[in-house]
Scaffold this motif. Structure first.
Motif, PDB file in Angstrom:
ATOM      1  N   GLY A  79     -15.086  -5.113   3.954  1.00 25.63           N
ATOM      2  CA  GLY A  79     -14.007  -4.246   3.820  1.00 25.63           C
ATOM      3  C   GLY A  79     -13.579  -3.311   2.657  1.00 25.63           C
ATOM      4  O   GLY A  79     -12.954  -2.489   2.593  1.00 25.63           O
ATOM      5  N   LYS A  80     -14.783  -3.348   1.965  1.00 28.54           N
ATOM      6  CA  LYS A  80     -14.783  -2.386   0.605  1.00 28.54           C
ATOM      7  C   LYS A  80     -15.775  -1.264   0.570  1.00 28.54           C
ATOM      8  O   LYS A  80     -15.877  -0.441  -0.375  1.00 28.54           O
ATOM      9  CB  LYS A  80     -14.645  -3.377  -0.545  1.00 28.54           C
ATOM     10  N   ALA A 195      -1.751  -9.054  -6.561  1.00 25.34           N
ATOM     11  CA  ALA A 195      -2.327  -7.962  -6.062  1.00 25.34           C
ATOM     12  C   ALA A 195      -1.212  -7.009  -5.426  1.00 25.34           C
ATOM     13  O   ALA A 195      -0.062  -7.455  -5.169  1.00 25.34           O
ATOM     14  CB  ALA A 195      -3.178  -8.195  -4.782  1.00 25.34           C
ATOM     15  N   GLN A 196      -1.454  -5.814  -5.618  1.00 23.34           N
ATOM     16  CA  GLN A 196      -0.284  -4.882  -5.088  1.00 23.34           C
ATOM     17  C   GLN A 196      -1.036  -3.448  -4.900  1.00 23.34           C
ATOM     18  O   GLN A 196      -2.162  -3.416  -5.177  1.00 23.34           O
ATOM     19  CB  GLN A 196       0.903  -4.485  -6.002  1.00 23.34           C
ATOM     20  N   ARG A 197      -0.138  -2.906  -4.116  1.00 23.27           N
ATOM     21  CA  ARG A 197      -0.910  -1.428  -3.634  1.00 23.27           C
ATOM     22  C   ARG A 197      -0.266  -0.501  -4.734  1.00 23.27           C
ATOM     23  O   ARG A 197       0.806  -0.668  -5.272  1.00 23.27           O
ATOM     24  CB  ARG A 197      -0.390  -0.801  -2.324  1.00 23.27           C
ATOM     25  N   ALA A 213      -5.667  -0.977  -3.013  1.00 21.88           N
ATOM     26  CA  ALA A 213      -5.216  -2.355  -3.699  1.00 21.88           C
ATOM     27  C   ALA A 213      -5.418  -2.437  -5.168  1.00 21.88           C
ATOM     28  O   ALA A 213      -6.468  -1.886  -5.663  1.00 21.88           O
ATOM     29  CB  ALA A 213      -6.207  -3.327  -2.942  1.00 21.88           C
TER      30      ALA A 213
ATOM     31  N   GLN B 196      -8.865  -7.166  -2.529  1.00 22.39           N
ATOM     32  CA  GLN B 196      -9.389  -6.142  -1.771  1.00 22.39           C
ATOM     33  C   GLN B 196      -8.541  -5.518  -0.559  1.00 22.39           C
ATOM     34  O   GLN B 196      -7.420  -6.220  -0.505  1.00 22.39           O
ATOM     35  CB  GLN B 196     -10.805  -6.705  -1.030  1.00 22.39           C
ATOM     36  N   ARG B 197      -8.997  -4.624  -0.036  1.00 20.50           N
ATOM     37  CA  ARG B 197      -8.257  -4.135   1.204  1.00 20.50           C
ATOM     38  C   ARG B 197      -8.541  -4.770   2.563  1.00 20.50           C
ATOM     39  O   ARG B 197      -9.653  -5.392   2.383  1.00 20.50           O
ATOM     40  CB  ARG B 197      -8.473  -2.561   1.365  1.00 20.50           C
ATOM     41  N   GLY B 211      -6.145  -2.226   5.751  1.00 23.64           N
ATOM     42  CA  GLY B 211      -5.966  -1.363   4.424  1.00 23.64           C
ATOM     43  C   GLY B 211      -4.912  -1.850   3.294  1.00 23.64           C
ATOM     44  O   GLY B 211      -5.032  -1.646   2.384  1.00 23.64           O
ATOM     45  N   ASP B 212      -4.280  -2.829   3.961  1.00 23.42           N
ATOM     46  CA  ASP B 212      -3.164  -3.511   2.929  1.00 23.42           C
ATOM     47  C   ASP B 212      -3.771  -4.270   1.747  1.00 23.42           C
ATOM     48  O   ASP B 212      -5.053  -4.814   2.142  1.00 23.42           O
ATOM     49  CB  ASP B 212      -2.235  -4.509   3.893  1.00 23.42           C
ATOM     50  N   ALA B 213      -3.393  -4.459   0.696  1.00 19.26           N
ATOM     51  CA  ALA B 213      -4.009  -5.136  -0.289  1.00 19.26           C
ATOM     52  C   ALA B 213      -3.925  -6.606   0.044  1.00 19.26           C
ATOM     53  O   ALA B 213      -2.898  -6.994   0.499  1.00 19.26           O
ATOM     54  CB  ALA B 213      -3.182  -5.009  -1.718  1.00 19.26           C
ATOM     55  N   LEU B 214      -4.971  -7.113  -0.231  1.00 25.21           N
ATOM     56  CA  LEU B 214      -5.065  -8.885  -0.262  1.00 25.21           C
ATOM     57  C   LEU B 214      -5.533  -9.365  -1.420  1.00 25.21           C
ATOM     58  O   LEU B 214      -6.259  -8.672  -2.395  1.00 25.21           O
ATOM     59  CB  LEU B 214      -6.398  -9.215   0.856  1.00 25.21           C
TER      60      LEU B 214
END
Lengths: 252, 252
Positions: A79-80, A195-197, A213, B196-197, B211-214
């Motif tokens: 995913g990265k 974690a946050q956006r 992220a 990660q996203r 795409g959300d932050a994890l």
């Protein structure tokens, strides 16, 4: 043969060459990686980006990346995307250290850029930590590796530190500033990792996109007396950054 | 007066009422929060979502949220939106515990749902940890709070655990399964925390958007002998989740 659109190459690929296109691309990417072109994040362009740049299909790009992965030069992260192998920043939490010190301990060329330094009335949630003080020093510093931003630190520090010069605050790690002015370094810290956006401000400062992220470390440090030494949020670009620690069973 | 478009209200707001619209909205949201409507993430709808639902301007929505924030019922999180206050999950790392145990320790109604359980040939990077074994048990479990997914755990475990039934693996924390079958619980673990996203698979499983932050915890546990006990990635919905620990200075 026409030059591929959007090419940023100094030397175009040879389509008549005995070496296949994907091998030429792999070699080119490897040279660029070795020249440090993708540092400090280590992130390679997307498959479609590489395809567009070289004017080749995605299949060809995958073959090139597969070759680099099998040679251990590149790692794929779920995913990265694809990354230059072996430059993960591992920030140890078992021992309390300044953020800047932790980067230097990794052998990285770490610097700081001071963005803000001002005496402020402490916000409510911070004020209770520094009580009875109502004012403190707010410091915002960008942490860079090889000149590229990796983290932003927003710190509240005891008011007594406000007499440090801009240069001193830009160069000295927080715990060193605290030791100099308060006569002792912090003895312990409570740490939270979340974690946050990224919002627009953080995205602009860290040179990422809004919504990406972010890894966040919230740290509150204390002197042996129990008095609060700092309350800081570190907003970290997560591509190759991880916080590491050892945990053991103990009677609870 | 016409009913607002997209209204999902049982009782419409009163525009003739002596109580201002924003106060009515604040009261409605508070009732819904108390009824658990926004659990387990605690995230309130966006300002524009609330505005659309009640057929009011964003200014009115902000007044309502400001009221709830000032009353301590709601917290705003930078770049993340508004949340029901006080239900942060704080997962302590100072003592080694199963993920499931850590949730229960918070007083949360935590359950697991087993998604996969199969004997596999260990991938290269995992195989070196379990050497000389080449096979192991792969287990994928969803961790839920109040029936809603909060984390996905992908675990590699010693092959010897493959005789546990589906039910047993769904109900018992990993360290309990290990203790039962191997005769001892893990003694220590190396832990890394990263962000990660979410890719499509993780997004679908955790009911979030791609795409959300994890928040990710990678854990490798060991028995006192040094043999590997588990290698697990936990993919955590980060809205109200944080990993916490204390750190102290020590001679290094």
């Amino acid at each position: 043969m026409s030059k591929p659109a959007n090419s940023v190459l100094h030397t175009p690929l040879s389509r008549e060459n005995a070496t296949s296109l994907y091998e030429q691309i792999a070699t080119r990417l490897l040279e660029e990686m070795e020249a440090g072109l993708y540092e400090p994040t280590g992130r390679l362009p997307s498959e479609s980006g590489i395809g567009e740049r070289f004017g080749v299909s995605r299949v060809t790009v995958r073959l090139a990346l597969d070759k680099l992965v099998s040679e251990g030069a590149v790692v794929r992260k779920q995913g990265k995307g694809s990354y230059v192998a072996g430059r993960q920043v591992r920030h140890g939490l078992d021992t309390l250290r300044s953020f800047h010190e932790s980067l230097k301990l990794q052998g990285l060329k770490a610097t700081m850029r001071l963005l803000e330094k001002k005496v402020v009335t402490l916000p409510d949630d911070v004020r209770q930590r520094f009580a009875p003080a109502a004012k403190g020093l707010f410091v915002q510093r960008l942490h860079l590796v090889d000149g590229e931003p990796v983290a932003l630190g927003d710190s509240y520090l005891p008011h007594k530190l406000h007499t440090f010069s801009w240069n001193e605050v830009e160069r000295q790690p927080a715990y060193s500033l605290l030791a100099d002015r308060m006569g002792e370094a912090p003895a312990r810290a409570d740490i939270a990792i979340l974690a946050q956006r990224a919002d627009q401000r953080l995205a602009d400062t860290l040179k990422i996109s809004e919504g990406d992220a972010l890894l966040v470390m919230r740290r509150t440090s204390y002197f042996t007396s129990g008095a609060c030494a700092d309350h800081t949020h570190f907003y970290v670009r997560p591509e190759r950054y991880e916080f590491v620690m050892s945990s053991t069973f103990r009677a609870s």
